[in-house]
Motif scaffolding. Structure first.
Motif, mmCIF file in Angstrom:
data_model
loop_
_atom_site.group_PDB
_atom_site.id
_atom_site.type_symbol
_atom_site.label_atom_id
_atom_site.label_comp_id
_atom_site.label_asym_id
_atom_site.label_seq_id
_atom_site.Cartn_x
_atom_site.Cartn_y
_atom_site.Cartn_z
ATOM 1 N N ILE A 31 -34.555 11.790 27.535
ATOM 2 C CA ILE A 31 -34.820 10.512 28.209
ATOM 3 C C ILE A 31 -33.929 9.452 27.578
ATOM 4 C CG2 ILE A 31 -36.550 8.722 28.665
ATOM 5 C CD1 ILE A 31 -38.703 10.803 28.557
ATOM 6 N N GLU A 32 -33.163 8.749 28.394
ATOM 7 C CA GLU A 32 -32.267 7.695 27.893
ATOM 8 C C GLU A 32 -32.501 6.439 28.716
ATOM 9 O OE1 GLU A 32 -29.939 6.895 25.436
ATOM 10 O OE2 GLU A 32 -29.730 5.051 26.580
ATOM 11 N N ARG A 33 -32.608 5.321 27.996
ATOM 12 C CA ARG A 33 -32.895 4.042 28.659
ATOM 13 C C ARG A 33 -31.718 3.548 29.505
ATOM 14 N NH1 ARG A 33 -34.769 -0.342 24.493
ATOM 15 N NH2 ARG A 33 -36.897 0.230 25.018
ATOM 16 N N GLU A 108 -14.163 7.690 17.557
ATOM 17 C CA GLU A 108 -14.854 6.591 18.249
ATOM 18 C C GLU A 108 -16.231 7.017 18.748
ATOM 19 O OE1 GLU A 108 -11.493 4.825 20.901
ATOM 20 O OE2 GLU A 108 -10.803 6.529 19.742
ATOM 21 N N HIS A 109 -17.182 6.085 18.622
ATOM 22 C CA HIS A 109 -18.565 6.328 19.066
ATOM 23 C C HIS A 109 -18.606 6.764 20.527
ATOM 24 C CE1 HIS A 109 -22.863 5.282 19.750
ATOM 25 N NE2 HIS A 109 -22.418 4.765 20.873
ATOM 26 N N GLY A 110 -17.875 6.040 21.391
ATOM 27 C CA GLY A 110 -17.919 6.325 22.835
ATOM 28 C C GLY A 110 -17.376 7.705 23.157
ATOM 29 N N ASP A 160 -34.317 7.223 19.220
ATOM 30 C CA ASP A 160 -34.087 6.011 20.016
ATOM 31 C C ASP A 160 -33.661 4.816 19.165
ATOM 32 O OD1 ASP A 160 -36.662 6.177 19.018
ATOM 33 O OD2 ASP A 160 -37.639 5.229 20.713
ATOM 34 N N GLY A 161 -32.960 5.106 18.052
ATOM 35 C CA GLY A 161 -32.293 4.053 17.296
ATOM 36 C C GLY A 161 -33.205 3.260 16.376
ATOM 37 N N ALA A 162 -32.597 2.293 15.672
ATOM 38 C CA ALA A 162 -33.308 1.571 14.607
ATOM 39 C C ALA A 162 -34.530 0.801 15.129
ATOM 40 C CB ALA A 162 -32.335 0.622 13.920
ATOM 41 N N HIS A 290 -26.692 0.272 5.323
ATOM 42 C CA HIS A 290 -25.527 -0.617 5.342
ATOM 43 C C HIS A 290 -24.291 0.244 5.597
ATOM 44 C CE1 HIS A 290 -22.568 -3.569 4.059
ATOM 45 N NE2 HIS A 290 -23.530 -4.475 3.968
ATOM 46 N N PRO A 291 -23.340 -0.224 6.433
ATOM 47 C CA PRO A 291 -22.212 0.666 6.769
ATOM 48 C C PRO A 291 -21.210 0.884 5.637
ATOM 49 C CG PRO A 291 -21.939 -1.467 7.841
ATOM 50 C CD PRO A 291 -23.283 -1.485 7.171
ATOM 51 N N LEU A 292 -21.463 0.300 4.451
ATOM 52 C CA LEU A 292 -20.427 0.370 3.414
ATOM 53 C C LEU A 292 -20.079 1.802 3.008
ATOM 54 C CD1 LEU A 292 -21.472 0.890 0.198
ATOM 55 C CD2 LEU A 292 -22.572 -1.272 0.635
HETATM 56 C C1 LIG Z 1 -20.717 -1.940 12.222
HETATM 57 C C2 LIG Z 1 -21.234 -0.562 12.032
HETATM 58 C C3 LIG Z 1 -20.364 0.418 11.564
HETATM 59 C C4 LIG Z 1 -20.840 1.698 11.365
HETATM 60 N N1 LIG Z 1 -19.972 2.627 10.863
HETATM 61 C C5 LIG Z 1 -20.425 3.889 10.635
HETATM 62 C C6 LIG Z 1 -19.562 4.911 10.107
HETATM 63 O O1 LIG Z 1 -18.381 4.714 9.811
HETATM 64 N N2 LIG Z 1 -20.092 6.139 9.909
HETATM 65 C C7 LIG Z 1 -21.388 6.414 10.207
HETATM 66 O O2 LIG Z 1 -21.816 7.551 10.008
HETATM 67 N N3 LIG Z 1 -22.224 5.481 10.723
HETATM 68 C C8 LIG Z 1 -21.778 4.220 10.936
HETATM 69 N N4 LIG Z 1 -22.642 3.280 11.439
HETATM 70 C C9 LIG Z 1 -24.032 3.636 11.751
HETATM 71 C C10 LIG Z 1 -24.176 4.274 13.126
HETATM 72 O O3 LIG Z 1 -23.735 3.369 14.134
HETATM 73 C C11 LIG Z 1 -25.612 4.683 13.419
HETATM 74 O O4 LIG Z 1 -26.120 5.368 12.300
HETATM 75 C C12 LIG Z 1 -25.677 5.587 14.655
HETATM 76 O O5 LIG Z 1 -25.337 4.884 15.824
HETATM 77 C C13 LIG Z 1 -27.088 6.153 14.826
HETATM 78 O O6 LIG Z 1 -27.126 6.985 15.971
HETATM 79 P P1 LIG Z 1 -28.498 7.222 16.725
HETATM 80 O O7 LIG Z 1 -28.154 8.160 17.845
HETATM 81 O O8 LIG Z 1 -29.568 7.580 15.765
HETATM 82 O O9 LIG Z 1 -28.915 5.794 17.303
HETATM 83 P P2 LIG Z 1 -28.184 4.874 18.369
HETATM 84 O O10 LIG Z 1 -26.710 5.036 18.321
HETATM 85 O O11 LIG Z 1 -28.759 3.510 18.171
HETATM 86 O O12 LIG Z 1 -28.672 5.472 19.773
HETATM 87 C C14 LIG Z 1 -29.994 5.282 20.254
HETATM 88 C C15 LIG Z 1 -30.021 5.655 21.729
HETATM 89 O O13 LIG Z 1 -31.367 5.589 22.196
HETATM 90 C C16 LIG Z 1 -31.421 4.832 23.411
HETATM 91 N N5 LIG Z 1 -32.753 4.207 23.453
HETATM 92 C C17 LIG Z 1 -33.221 3.186 22.699
HETATM 93 N N6 LIG Z 1 -34.505 2.934 22.982
HETATM 94 C C18 LIG Z 1 -34.859 3.818 23.937
HETATM 95 C C19 LIG Z 1 -36.076 4.071 24.635
HETATM 96 N N7 LIG Z 1 -37.186 3.365 24.387
HETATM 97 N N8 LIG Z 1 -36.102 5.060 25.566
HETATM 98 C C20 LIG Z 1 -34.988 5.796 25.824
HETATM 99 N N9 LIG Z 1 -33.803 5.609 25.182
HETATM 100 C C21 LIG Z 1 -33.758 4.644 24.248
HETATM 101 C C22 LIG Z 1 -30.283 3.839 23.297
HETATM 102 O O14 LIG Z 1 -29.884 3.380 24.580
HETATM 103 C C23 LIG Z 1 -29.211 4.704 22.618
HETATM 104 O O15 LIG Z 1 -28.475 5.451 23.547
HETATM 105 C C24 LIG Z 1 -22.197 2.004 11.643
HETATM 106 C C25 LIG Z 1 -23.052 1.033 12.139
HETATM 107 C C26 LIG Z 1 -22.589 -0.252 12.301
HETATM 108 C C27 LIG Z 1 -23.543 -1.315 12.774
#
Ligand SMILES: Cc1cc2nc3c(=O)[nH]c(=O)nc-3n(C[C@H](O)[C@H](O)[C@H](O)COP(=O)(O)OP(=O)(O)OC[C@H]3O[C@@H](n4cnc5c(N)ncnc54)[C@H](O)[C@@H]3O)c2cc1C
Length: 387
Positions: A31-33, A108-110, A160-162, A290-292
Motif C-alpha cells: 500500500i502506497e499513499r 539517486e533515490h528516484g 511508511d517513513g519517519a 542524521h545524514p552525516l
Molecule cells: C538530506 C538527506 C540525505 C540523506 N542521505 C542519505 C545517504 O547518503 N545514505 C543513506 O543511506 N540515507 C540517506 N538519507 C536517509 C534516507 O533518505 C532515508 O533513510 C530513507 O529514505 C528511508 O527510506 P524508507 O523507505 O524507510 O522511508 P521513505 O523514503 O520516507 O519512504 C516512505 C514511503 O511510505 C509512503 N507512505 C508514508 N505514509 C504512508 C501511509 N500512511 N500509507 C501508505 N504509504 C505511506 C511514502 O509516500 C513513501 O513512499 C538521507 C536523508 C536526508 C534527509
C-alpha cells in the motif's frame, strides 16, 4: 482479501521488503499513499542520493535490480576523506586498503525506487491509497482504506517513513528530537574532478559532504543550523557557489555551477518498540538518523535482510513466522545495531559543535591520529560497510 503480508509504504525500504518477501513465496501486497513512480528516463535527475554500502548492494543484487541500476547510472567511490581543519590531516579510507574495488556507490533515490517498482508489478500494489483505520491482534491485522476496501494479513510491515502512520496507529512511542538543522541538497560542477572520492568536512555549523556523481558533478549534503540554512538557500547561485567553495576549502577547486537547492529538516528518531501484535517496523518508520554518516537507507535495507531471514527460518522450522516470539529475534538484532549507529552519528554530530570547542579542536588534530591508528580505522571501515 487476506494476504500473508501487507507492506505499507513503497519507498526504497518498503519496496525492497515487498519484493524480498514475495521472492520467498509469500503472498504480499503493498500500500502506497502516492502514485507509483514513473519509469526512470536517462535524463531524469534526483537531488536526493544515497551512499550505498556493500551490504545494500548485495540486497539489491539478490532482488535482481542491481544490474538495471548499474546500467542506468551509479557512481562507485573508491576513497573517502573526512576532515575538519586541514584536508591534509584527513581521515582517509580507500577501497584498495580494504581489499575491495570500491567502498560503495552513490545512487539517486528516484532511480532506486523506480527500478524496485518496475519489479513490483508481480504483486498487488494499492497506490494513492489512504489508510483510515487499522486493527491489530495476535493472529493478524486488518486495514480499512478510505475508499471502503478492507485488507487483511497475518503481518503488516510498516515502511511508511519517519512520520509513520502505522507506528502511531499501533500506539508505539518514539524517542526523537529535531537538530534545528536542515540539510541543503544540490548537485554542483566543480573546477577539479572528484576522483571518485567522497569528501566530508565537519564545520562548526554542521557537516558538509561532497559525493561523486557519475557525470562528474558532485552531490552536496550541507547540514547547517536553521538560520544559516535559510540564508544559504536564499543566496543566488553565484553567491552560493562561492560560499560552498570556501566551506569546502576549495577541495575540488572553485564551485562553478549549481542546480536548484532544497532544504530538508533533520531529526533523530527511534521507535521504543519495533513490534506490536502482527506489526513490525522497518526503515525510517523505526529509526531516522542524521545524514552525516550516510547510513539511513543502509540501515533500512539491513532491517529488510534480517526480517526476511527471520521469517524464512521460522517457515522452514514450521513455526508461526508472524508471531511476536519469532519477530522478537528481528527486533532484538536490529535494535542493538541501529541504536549503536544512532549513538555514533549523534555523538559525532555533537563532538563537532561549538559548545565543545576543546573537543572540537582535539578532533581536528585527531583525524590524522585516527588515520594512523590501524585497529580503530579498520573498525570504522567495517561499520561503514555493514549497516
Ligand atoms: C538530506 C538527506 C540525505 C540523506 N542521505 C542519505 C545517504 O547518503 N545514505 C543513506 O543511506 N540515507 C540517506 N538519507 C536517509 C534516507 O533518505 C532515508 O533513510 C530513507 O529514505 C528511508 O527510506 P524508507 O523507505 O524507510 O522511508 P521513505 O523514503 O520516507 O519512504 C516512505 C514511503 O511510505 C509512503 N507512505 C508514508 N505514509 C504512508 C501511509 N500512511 N500509507 C501508505 N504509504 C505511506 C511514502 O509516500 C513513501 O513512499 C538521507 C536523508 C536526508 C534527509
Amino acid at each position: 482479501m487476506r494476504h500473508d503480508i501487507i507492506v505499507v509504504g513503497g519507498g526504497p525500504v518498503g519496496a525492497a521488503a515487498a519484493l524480498a518477501l514475495h521472492d520467498q513465496g509469500l503472498d504480499v501486497a503493498l500500500i502506497e499513499r502516492r502514485a507509483a513512480p514513473r519509469a526512470w528516463q536517462a535524463n531524469d535527475y534526483d537531488l536526493r542520493v544515497y551512499a550505498l554500502a556493500p551490504s545494500s548492494q548485495q540486497l539489491l543484487a539478490d532482488l535482481n535490480v542491481w544490474d538495471a541500476l548499474a546500467a542506468a547510472r551509479i557512481s562507485p567511490y573508491t576513497q573517502m576523506k573526512i576532515w575538519q581543519r586541514d584536508p591534509e590531516l584527513s581521515l582517509k579510507f580507500s577501497a584498495a586498503d580494504a581489499g575491495r574495488t570500491q567502498l560503495g556507490w552513490i545512487v539517486e533515490h528516484g532511480l532506486i525506487t523506480a527500478t524496485l517498482w518496475s519489479r513490483l508489478q508481480a504483486l498487488p500494489c494499492h497506490t494513492q491509497a489512504e489508510i483510515e483505520a487499522a486493527q491489530f491482534d495476535d493472529d493478524g491485522a486488518s486495514l480499512q482504506l478510505r475508499d471502503g476496501r478492507k485488507l487483511q494479513a497475518r503481518l503488516i510491515v510498516a515502511a511508511d517513513g519517519a512520520d509513520s502512520q502505522m507506528r502511531r496507529l499501533a500506539g508505539i512511542e518514539t524517542l526523537s528530537w529535531r537538530y534545528g538543522q536542515r540539510a541543503i541538497v544540490c548537485h554542483v560542477r566543480t573546477e577539479q574532478a572528484h576522483r571518485q572520492t567522497a569528501w566530508q568536512r565537519f564545520l562548526k555549523s554542521g557537516p558538509l559532504a561532497l559525493l561523486p556523481l557519475a557525470d562528474g558533478r558532485s552531490s552536496i549534503v550541507w547540514s547547517a543550523d536553521d538560520a544559516l540554512a535559510e540564508e544559504l538557500l536564499a543566496l543566488d547561485d553565484a553567491a552560493f557557489c562561492a560560499r560552498l567553495g570556501a566551506a569546502a576549502e576549495q577541495v575540488l577547486g572553485a564551485v562553478l555551477e549549481t542546480t536548484g537547492r532544497i532544504g530538508v529538516p533533520l531529526q533523530l528518531l527511534h521507535a521504543r518498540e519495533y513490534l506490536a501484535p502482527s506489526l513490525v517496523l522497518v526503515g525510517d518508520a523505526a529509526h531516522a538518523v542524521h545524514p552525516l554518516a550516510g547510513q539511513g537507507v543502509n540501515l533500512g535495507f539491513a532491517d529488510v535482510q534480517t526480517l526476511v531471514a527471520t521469517i524464512v527460518s521460522a517457515r522452514r522450522a514450521r513455526r508461526d513466522w508472524g508471531s511476536a516470539r519469532t519477530l522478537a529475534r528481528y527486533a532484538r538484532a536490529r535494535k542493538a545495531h541501529n541504536l549503536e549507529m544512532l549513538a555514533l552519528t549523534d555523538t559525532l554530530y555533537r563532538a563537532f559543535r561549538p559548545a565543545l570547542p576543546g573537543l572540537r579542536a582535539a578532533l581536528g588534530f585527531g583525524m590524522g591520529a585516527i588515520d594512523r591508528t590501524a585497529p580503530l580505522k579498520s573498525w570504522l571501515a567495517r561499520r561503514a560497510a555493514q549497516a
